[in-house]
Design a protein around this motif. Structure first.
Motif, PDB file in Angstrom:
ATOM      1  N   LEU A  62      12.728  -3.110  10.784  1.00 57.33           N
ATOM      2  CA  LEU A  62      11.929  -1.946  11.178  1.00 57.33           C
ATOM      3  C   LEU A  62      10.616  -1.896  10.405  1.00 57.33           C
ATOM      4  N   VAL A  63      10.645  -2.312   9.142  1.00 60.72           N
ATOM      5  CA  VAL A  63       9.450  -2.282   8.306  1.00 60.72           C
ATOM      6  C   VAL A  63       8.385  -3.256   8.825  1.00 60.72           C
ATOM      7  N   GLN A  64       8.783  -4.238   9.612  1.00 60.76           N
ATOM      8  CA  GLN A  64       7.804  -5.135  10.238  1.00 60.76           C
ATOM      9  C   GLN A  64       6.925  -4.405  11.247  1.00 60.76           C
ATOM     10  N   THR A 117       0.843  -1.187   0.000  1.00 59.82           N
ATOM     11  CA  THR A 117       0.000   0.000   0.000  1.00 59.82           C
ATOM     12  C   THR A 117       0.885   1.246   0.000  1.00 59.82           C
ATOM     13  N   ALA A 118       0.270   2.396  -0.208  1.00 55.15           N
ATOM     14  CA  ALA A 118       1.024   3.654  -0.178  1.00 55.15           C
ATOM     15  C   ALA A 118       1.694   3.838   1.178  1.00 55.15           C
ATOM     16  N   ARG A 119       0.982   3.483   2.243  1.00 53.90           N
ATOM     17  CA  ARG A 119       1.548   3.593   3.592  1.00 53.90           C
ATOM     18  C   ARG A 119       2.756   2.674   3.756  1.00 53.90           C
ATOM     19  N   GLU A 120       2.671   1.462   3.243  1.00 50.98           N
ATOM     20  CA  GLU A 120       3.777   0.521   3.378  1.00 50.98           C
ATOM     21  C   GLU A 120       4.993   0.971   2.581  1.00 50.98           C
ATOM     22  N   ARG A 121       4.759   1.545   1.411  1.00 50.14           N
ATOM     23  CA  ARG A 121       5.882   2.067   0.630  1.00 50.14           C
ATOM     24  C   ARG A 121       6.568   3.203   1.380  1.00 50.14           C
ATOM     25  N   GLU A 122       5.783   4.010   2.064  1.00 50.65           N
ATOM     26  CA  GLU A 122       6.364   5.098   2.861  1.00 50.65           C
ATOM     27  C   GLU A 122       7.152   4.538   4.043  1.00 50.65           C
ATOM     28  N   LEU A 123       6.658   3.461   4.660  1.00 52.11           N
ATOM     29  CA  LEU A 123       7.408   2.795   5.729  1.00 52.11           C
ATOM     30  C   LEU A 123       8.778   2.347   5.230  1.00 52.11           C
ATOM     31  N   CYS A 124       8.811   1.788   4.032  1.00 56.61           N
ATOM     32  CA  CYS A 124      10.069   1.322   3.455  1.00 56.61           C
ATOM     33  C   CYS A 124      11.018   2.486   3.193  1.00 56.61           C
ATOM     34  N   ARG A 125      10.496   3.566   2.642  1.00 52.04           N
ATOM     35  CA  ARG A 125      11.341   4.734   2.382  1.00 52.04           C
ATOM     36  C   ARG A 125      11.917   5.287   3.686  1.00 52.04           C
ATOM     37  N   GLU A 126      11.092   5.321   4.733  1.00 55.44           N
ATOM     38  CA  GLU A 126      11.553   5.842   6.020  1.00 55.44           C
ATOM     39  C   GLU A 126      12.621   4.942   6.630  1.00 55.44           C
ATOM     40  N   ALA A 127      12.466   3.625   6.498  1.00 58.80           N
ATOM     41  CA  ALA A 127      13.472   2.700   7.020  1.00 58.80           C
ATOM     42  C   ALA A 127      14.793   2.849   6.271  1.00 58.80           C
ATOM     43  N   LEU A 128      14.721   3.021   4.957  1.00 56.35           N
ATOM     44  CA  LEU A 128      15.929   3.260   4.172  1.00 56.35           C
ATOM     45  C   LEU A 128      16.628   4.535   4.635  1.00 56.35           C
ATOM     46  N   ARG A 129      15.839   5.569   4.881  1.00 51.72           N
ATOM     47  CA  ARG A 129      16.422   6.837   5.331  1.00 51.72           C
ATOM     48  C   ARG A 129      17.059   6.693   6.708  1.00 51.72           C
TER      49      ARG A 129
END
Length: 268
Positions: free
Chosen positions: A156-158, A115-127
């Motif tokens: 973290l994405v979990q 989902t859009a929220r999950e993609r944002e979670l991934c971007r935040e974890a990468l950052r």
């Protein structure tokens, strides 16, 4: 009173007739960072394996929010507990962002798109892990330290409540060791972490559990546990505790030989 997020209740592990962990009792409060310290073979990794369910205790129980893990499904556990293990691997030719996205697997059913929220979670974890610039690289091309940060991001994405880490600073340079431990201290998760570096543990952990021969020797604040007598008993080395000049946290100076002499002042 609310149940503690994580408790090891008299956990023992016996394998091939050898008791690797003996009646370990340890409670973690919400948002607390607790370090497991001890020499090789002291039972640190074995205890962690019981928490992330790679091992089943021979006796005792691991409790998550007061409920025995043994009675919970593996998917439900993975939604609450994320682990970074010493033998974590990323051998498939996936990109970094694909590996990080695998952290959402416990929350999904079927081959659904994020989902859009999950993609944002991934971007935040990468950052957070300072690996955004590696997002499209194959994990097979990364250094050991870079892979380690990718695996922390995946954890973290979990969105776990409990984070279990076995020697997470392995392969990391000094900057990224400090940044990771600073993150753990401030992330708000309940963290159980095994470390070899006593000074890093003292700097990041609210409490330290000291293990020897599979048994708990001491548990408390770093300054209470990392005493010269305890360190000599468990690790067989002599230390001088000092206070960090900025933070006031206890740090250990190892009493090493100087100019070719032993600590007793004689040549080896």
């Amino acid at each position: 009173m609310d149940a503690l997020p994580l408790s090891l209740h008299d956990v023992s592990v016996e394998i091939a007739g050898s008791e690797l962990v003996h009646a370990l009792r340890l409670d973690l409060r919400a948002g607390e960072v607790v370090g497991l310290l001890g020499p090789n073979g002291s039972g640190k990794s074995t205890a962690l394996r019981c928490v992330y369910r790679a091992l089943t205790p021979s006796s005792g129980a691991v409790l998550l929010d007061g409920a025995d893990l043994a009675g919970q499904g593996l998917r439900a556990t993975a939604q609450r507990i994320a682990a970074l293990t010493q033998d974590s691997r990323a051998e498939l030719d996936f990109t970094v962002e694909e590996v990080v996205a695998l952290g959402r697997a416990p929350h999904q059913r079927g081959n659904l798109r994020l989902t859009a929220r999950e993609r944002e979670l991934c971007r935040e974890a990468l950052r957070r892990m300072d690996i955004t610039h590696l997002a499209h690289r194959s994990v097979l091309t990364l250094s050991g330290g870079e892979r380690q940060r990718v695996l922390v991001a995946r954890a973290l994405v979990q969105e776990p409540a409990v984070l279990v880490l076995d020697e997470p600073t392995n392969h990391l340079d000094v900057r990224h060791q400090v940044e990771l431990l600073r993150f753990l201290r401030g992330c708000g998760l309940t963290v159980l972490v095994a470390l070899h570096d006593l000074n890093l543990a003292a700097a990041v952990c609210h409490r330290i559990a000291l293990l020897r021969g599979g048994s708990l020797v001491a548990c408390g604040k770093p300054a209470e546990v990392l005493t010269p007598d305890a360190v000599r008993e468990v690790f067989g080395v002599d230390v001088t505790p000092v206070s960090h000049p900025v933070t006031g946290v206890v740090q250990l100076l190892y009493d090493l030989p100087v100019d070719g002499t032993t600590s007793e002042g004689t040549m080896p």
